[in-house]
Structure formats: C-alpha cells, structure tokens
Design an enzyme around this catalytic site. Sequence first.
Site, PDB file in Angstrom:
ATOM      1  N   SER A 177     -99.821 -22.108   5.282  1.00 15.39           N
ATOM      2  CA  SER A 177    -100.011 -23.493   4.842  1.00 15.39           C
ATOM      3  C   SER A 177    -101.016 -23.555   3.691  1.00 15.39           C
ATOM      4  CB  SER A 177    -100.510 -24.303   6.046  1.00 15.39           C
ATOM      5  OG  SER A 177    -101.340 -25.366   5.650  1.00 15.39           O
TER       6      SER A 177
HETATM    7  N1  LIG Z   1    -101.764 -33.836   2.961  1.00 12.58           N
HETATM    8  C1  LIG Z   1    -101.931 -32.962   4.111  1.00 12.58           C
HETATM    9  C2  LIG Z   1    -100.684 -32.112   4.263  1.00 12.58           C
HETATM   10  C3  LIG Z   1    -100.709 -31.378   5.592  1.00 12.58           C
HETATM   11  C4  LIG Z   1     -99.349 -30.819   5.924  1.00 12.58           C
HETATM   12  O1  LIG Z   1     -98.307 -31.463   5.648  1.00 12.58           O
HETATM   13  N2  LIG Z   1     -99.346 -29.633   6.569  1.00 12.58           N
HETATM   14  C5  LIG Z   1     -98.108 -29.026   6.975  1.00 12.58           C
HETATM   15  C6  LIG Z   1     -98.204 -27.521   6.810  1.00 12.58           C
HETATM   16  S1  LIG Z   1     -98.560 -27.077   5.107  1.00 12.58           S
HETATM   17  C7  LIG Z   1     -97.868 -29.326   8.460  1.00 12.58           C
HETATM   18  O2  LIG Z   1     -98.780 -29.241   9.246  1.00 12.58           O
HETATM   19  N3  LIG Z   1     -96.629 -29.662   8.836  1.00 12.58           N
HETATM   20  C8  LIG Z   1     -96.277 -29.859  10.216  1.00 12.58           C
HETATM   21  C9  LIG Z   1     -95.775 -31.233  10.513  1.00 12.58           C
HETATM   22  O3  LIG Z   1     -95.799 -32.119   9.630  1.00 12.58           O
HETATM   23  O4  LIG Z   1     -95.344 -31.457  11.660  1.00 12.58           O
HETATM   24  C10 LIG Z   1    -103.182 -32.086   3.928  1.00 12.58           C
HETATM   25  O5  LIG Z   1    -103.567 -31.862   2.774  1.00 12.58           O
HETATM   26  O6  LIG Z   1    -103.787 -31.685   4.941  1.00 12.58           O
END
Ligand SMILES: N[C@@H](CCC(=O)N[C@@H](CS)C(=O)NCC(=O)O)C(=O)O
Length: 115
Positions: free
Chosen positions: A11
């Site tokens: 990530s």
């Molecule tokens: N804008 C957020 C984005 C976080 C994000 O979308 N993380 C992804 C992985 S890169 C995630 O956890 N996805 C799992 C989900 O949405 O269920 C940040 O900067 O923390």
Amino acid sequence: MPHILYGSLASPPTRAVIMTAEELGIKFELKACNLIEGEQFTPEFLRMNPSHTVPTLDDDGFYLFESGAIMTYLVNKYGKDDSLYPKDIKKRATVDQLLNFSTQSFTTCLYVAVS
Ligand SMILES: N[C@@H](CCC(=O)N[C@@H](CS)C(=O)NCC(=O)O)C(=O)O
C-alpha cells in the site's frame, strides 16, 4: 508504548507513513493487514477505522486513519523542528498540496489504473 501501524507493504499510503516515521526516528510495530483476505472488515478493525483502509495508526488507543492526517500528526508530535512540516503558511500549503494530491488524485488514479 510504541505505536501500532496497521498496514500493508503493498500500500503506497502505508509506505509513506513508514517513511515519515523512520525519518522522525519513531519506533512502531507494523501489524500486517491482509486486504485480500478482508481483514480490514473485521469488527475490531472497523471500530478503529470505519472507512476500512490502511494505514491506520493506534497511538495508545488514539486511532487515526488517512495517511496525510497520520503523517502530519506524527510530525506535529515528534518533529524536532519545522523542516518536514513548515510553519510558514505558504511552504506548509505546498506540503498540504502534495499530501492532498498524493492521497486523493494520485491514489485514485492508481486504483483506476490497476482495476
Ligand atoms: N486516502 C487514503 C487511502 C487509503 C486506501 O485506500 N488504502 C487502501 C490500500 S492502498 C485500502 O486500505 N483499501 C482497502 C479497502 O478500501 O477496503 C490514505 O491516504 O490513507
């Protein structure tokens, strides 16, 4: 007590927080959250972060999500000077601009590109 960072090395926003913590010399425990297995949807995780994303910080029971918010929190708490997050409002605005670009525009484009 060291911070716990829930995240995934796959990530980009997790890696940004890790780099910031390393730059600040903060000790933290990285707890891997397996997004493919859906570990971000467990009731325990959702209590910390209802938006079910990594990175998520646990600072002794203070939970924070959104990488930009986590990074600025860590710098505000541990930064020895204002070199990472300047007090000058124009310099700070350019840092905020890149944080917003990174967490909104760039990440969104990345997800669209890989999906
Ligand atoms: N804008 C957020 C984005 C976080 C994000 O979308 N993380 C992804 C992985 S890169 C995630 O956890 N996805 C799992 C989900 O949405 O269920 C940040 O900067 O923390």
